[in-house]
Design a protein around this motif. Structure first.
Motif, short mmCIF file in Angstrom:
data_model
loop_
_atom_site.label_atom_id
_atom_site.label_comp_id
_atom_site.label_asym_id
_atom_site.label_seq_id
_atom_site.Cartn_x
_atom_site.Cartn_y
_atom_site.Cartn_z
N GLY A 213 1.21 6.67 -36.98
CA GLY A 213 0.07 7.14 -36.20
C GLY A 213 -0.07 8.64 -36.17
O GLY A 213 -0.83 9.19 -35.37
N LEU A 214 0.63 9.35 -37.06
CA LEU A 214 0.49 10.81 -37.11
C LEU A 214 -0.90 11.18 -37.60
O LEU A 214 -1.49 10.47 -38.42
CB LEU A 214 1.54 11.43 -38.05
N ARG A 215 -1.40 12.28 -37.10
CA ARG A 215 -2.65 12.83 -37.64
C ARG A 215 -2.38 13.29 -39.07
O ARG A 215 -1.27 13.70 -39.41
CB ARG A 215 -3.13 14.00 -36.79
N SER A 322 -4.85 2.35 -35.94
CA SER A 322 -4.20 1.10 -36.36
C SER A 322 -2.77 1.03 -35.80
O SER A 322 -2.33 -0.02 -35.34
CB SER A 322 -4.17 1.01 -37.89
N TYR A 323 -2.09 2.15 -35.86
CA TYR A 323 -0.72 2.18 -35.32
C TYR A 323 -0.73 1.90 -33.82
O TYR A 323 0.07 1.09 -33.32
CB TYR A 323 -0.09 3.54 -35.60
N LYS A 339 3.74 8.72 -25.83
CA LYS A 339 4.67 9.74 -26.32
C LYS A 339 4.72 9.75 -27.84
O LYS A 339 4.75 10.82 -28.46
CB LYS A 339 6.06 9.48 -25.75
N GLN A 340 4.70 8.57 -28.45
CA GLN A 340 4.72 8.48 -29.92
C GLN A 340 3.49 9.15 -30.53
O GLN A 340 3.57 9.78 -31.59
CB GLN A 340 4.75 7.00 -30.33
N LEU A 341 2.35 9.00 -29.87
CA LEU A 341 1.09 9.55 -30.38
C LEU A 341 0.90 11.02 -30.03
O LEU A 341 0.03 11.69 -30.59
CB LEU A 341 -0.09 8.74 -29.84
N GLY A 342 1.68 11.51 -29.07
CA GLY A 342 1.51 12.90 -28.65
C GLY A 342 0.44 13.07 -27.61
O GLY A 342 -0.12 14.17 -27.46
N HIS A 343 0.11 12.00 -26.86
CA HIS A 343 -0.86 12.11 -25.77
C HIS A 343 -0.19 12.77 -24.57
O HIS A 343 1.03 12.62 -24.35
CB HIS A 343 -1.38 10.74 -25.37
N SER A 344 -0.97 13.47 -23.76
CA SER A 344 -0.40 14.17 -22.60
C SER A 344 0.11 13.19 -21.56
O SER A 344 1.07 13.49 -20.84
CB SER A 344 -1.45 15.10 -21.98
N ASP A 345 -0.53 12.03 -21.46
CA ASP A 345 -0.06 10.99 -20.54
C ASP A 345 -0.64 9.65 -20.97
O ASP A 345 -1.47 9.57 -21.89
CB ASP A 345 -0.45 11.30 -19.09
N ALA A 346 -0.21 8.59 -20.29
CA ALA A 346 -0.63 7.24 -20.67
C ALA A 346 -2.10 6.98 -20.39
O ALA A 346 -2.69 6.06 -20.96
CB ALA A 346 0.23 6.21 -19.93
#
Length: 361
Positions: A213-215, A322-323, A339-346
Motif C-alpha cells: 500500500g505504499l504510494r 487494494s492493500y 499505521k501501515q498506510l501512514g495515516h495520522s489516525d484511524a
C-alpha cells in the motif's frame, strides 16, 4: 545646523529627507542626532530611495513604517501595481521556503491560470467577483481552484500586512468543495490478471505495491538502507517526486511498515536482481537506473499492462486502496492498518475504507 547635501536638512535632534514620489513632494524626519557621519548616512538613504523610485521598486512603508504620508500614498502603490507584479514579487520572496514539487505546482497555477486571467488587473481594482466569475466557468477541480485561491490570498496578505491595501479581497471568497473520488481497489482476480502481464523488476515492484500500500513516490525512493530483513520491516522516510528526493507527504507518513509475506517475497526477488552499486531498490529494467518519478513508471509500465490485462482502467494509486481493503477484509485491526498506510489516525482510514469492514469485525 544645515546640511549642504541636496534634499537633506539637519535640525537640532533630527534629520529630514525630501524627495518626490508619484508627483507628491514628501519630507520625512528621522530622529537621529545630526553629525557628519549621520548626515552622510541619510544622504545615502535618500540616494537609495531615488533609485528605487526611478525603477519602480520603492516601498514607502518599508523605509518609513510610521509615516502618515506613507499610509496615505499606499493606495497609490496599489493603483500602480498589477496582479502579475504582485504575484512575481511574492514568489521571489517566498520560493526558498517550498519543496521543489510545491514550487513547480505554484509556477503551473500562476502561468496557466493567474496571469492569463488576472495578471493585467491593478491590485486596487481586484474584486472578489472577478475570482468568482472565473471559478464559475473554469473546468478545474475544487482542489485546484482552492490552490489558485491560496496563492492569490498569500500574495494579497503581504500587501495587507504592509498596509498597501485595506483588506484581503480573497478572504471574501469561500473555499470550493472538493469531492474526493471514491477508492476503486482491485479484487484478487483483477490483481493477478494485471501482474500476469508483468515480468522481472516491474512485476516485483507492483506486487510489492499491491501488498504494502505504499504510494508510488515512496516505492521509488526506497533504498537498501531502508530494509530490515531480520524484522521483516521497511522504513518509509522519503518520496521521489519529479526526480528529486523529498520528505514523505505528511509527518505521519514517515513510518515503519511490517511486510506481508507476499511483499517480502517480491522484495527478496528484487534484491537478487540488484548489483552492489545499486542503492535504490526499484530500477528501470531498460537502463538499470532509478525511475525518475511516478509518471515515468505509470506511462511505461502500468498503462500498457492494464490494457493487456483487460481489467477496467484505474490509476496505479489504487494498488494502495487494494492493500487497505484487502487488510480490512482479513479483519486486521484498523489502528494497525492506519499505521501501515501512514495515516495520522484511524479516523482517516475509516473515512476512506469503512465499506470494506466485514460485518463480523
Amino acid at each position: 545646523m544645515d546640511s549642504k547635501l541636496t534634499g537633506i536638512k539637519a535640525n537640532n535632534s533630527s534629520i529630514s529627507i525630501s524627495f518626490t514620489y508619484n508627483n507628491v513632494r514628501c519630507r520625512e524626519t528621522v530622529k537621529i542626532k545630526p553629525t557628519k557621519s549621520s548626515l552622510k548616512e541619510m544622504d545615502r538613504k535618500r540616494d537609495a530611495i531615488l533609485y528605487e523610485i526611478e525603477f519602480g521598486k520603492f516601498d514607502y512603508l518599508k523605509h518609513f513604517p510610521n509615516s502618515k504620508k506613507a499610509q496615505q500614498l499606499a493606495g497609490t502603490q496599489a493603483n500602480n501595481m498589477t496582479i502579475k507584479e504582485m504575484i512575481n514579487d511574492w514568489f521571489k520572496r517566498t520560493q526558498d521556503q517550498w519543496e521543489y514539487s510545491t514550487k513547480r505546482g505554484y509556477i503551473s497555477k500562476i502561468t496557466h491560470h493567474i496571469e492569463p486571467n488576472f495578471g493585467h488587473v491593478c491590485v486596487s481594482e481586484f474584486k472578489p467577483s472577478l475570482f468568482k466569475d472565473w471559478a464559475a466557468t473554469s473546468t478545474l477541480s475544487g482542489k485546484s481552484k482552492n490552490e489558485v485561491r491560496s496563492i492569490l490570498r498569500s500574495a494579497f496578505q503581504e500587501l495587507y500586512i504592509d498596509e498597501v491595501i485595506d483588506g484581503n479581497p480573497i478572504d471574501r471568497v469561500k473555499r470550493f468543495k472538493h469531492i474526493q473520488a471514491d477508492p476503486q481497489p482491485f479484487n484478487n482476480e483483477e490483481r493477478e490478471k494485471i501482474l500476469a502481464q508483468m515480468t522481472g523488476q516491474v512485476r516485483n515492484l507492483y506486487e510489492f505495491a499491491f501488498w504494502t500500500g505504499l504510494r508510488t513516490s515512496e516505492l521509488l525512493a526506497l533504498k537498501k538502507c531502508d530494509i530490515d530483513l531480520e524484522r521483516n520491516v521497511i522504513f518509509v522516510r522519503k518520496a521521489l517526486v519529479h526526480g528529486r528526493e523529498k520528505g514523505t507527504k505528511t509527518s505521519s507518513s514517515a513510518r515503519t511498515h511490517q511486510l506481508h509475506e507476499t511483499a517480502l517475497k517480491a522484495l527478496k526477488a528484487q534484491l537478487l536482481l540488484l548489483s552492489n552499486d545499486h542503492e535504490r531498490i526499484f530500477l528501470n529494467p531498460k537502463n538499470s537506473l532509478p525511475w525518475r518519478d511516478d509518471r515515468d513508471i505509470y506511462h511505461n509500465c502500468w498503462v500498457p499492462s492494464l490494457k493487456k490485462s483487460g481489467v477496467k482502467y484505474r490509476t496505479q494509486y489504487n494498488t494502495r486502496h487494494s492493500y487497505a481493503s484487502n487488510m480490512l477484509t482479513q479483519n486486521k485491526p484498523i489502528a494497525w492498518i492506519a499505521k501501515q498506510l501512514g495515516h495520522s489516525d484511524a479516523t482517516t482510514t475509516l473515512r476512506k475504507y469503512a465499506r470494506w469492514i466485514p460485518e463480523n469485525y
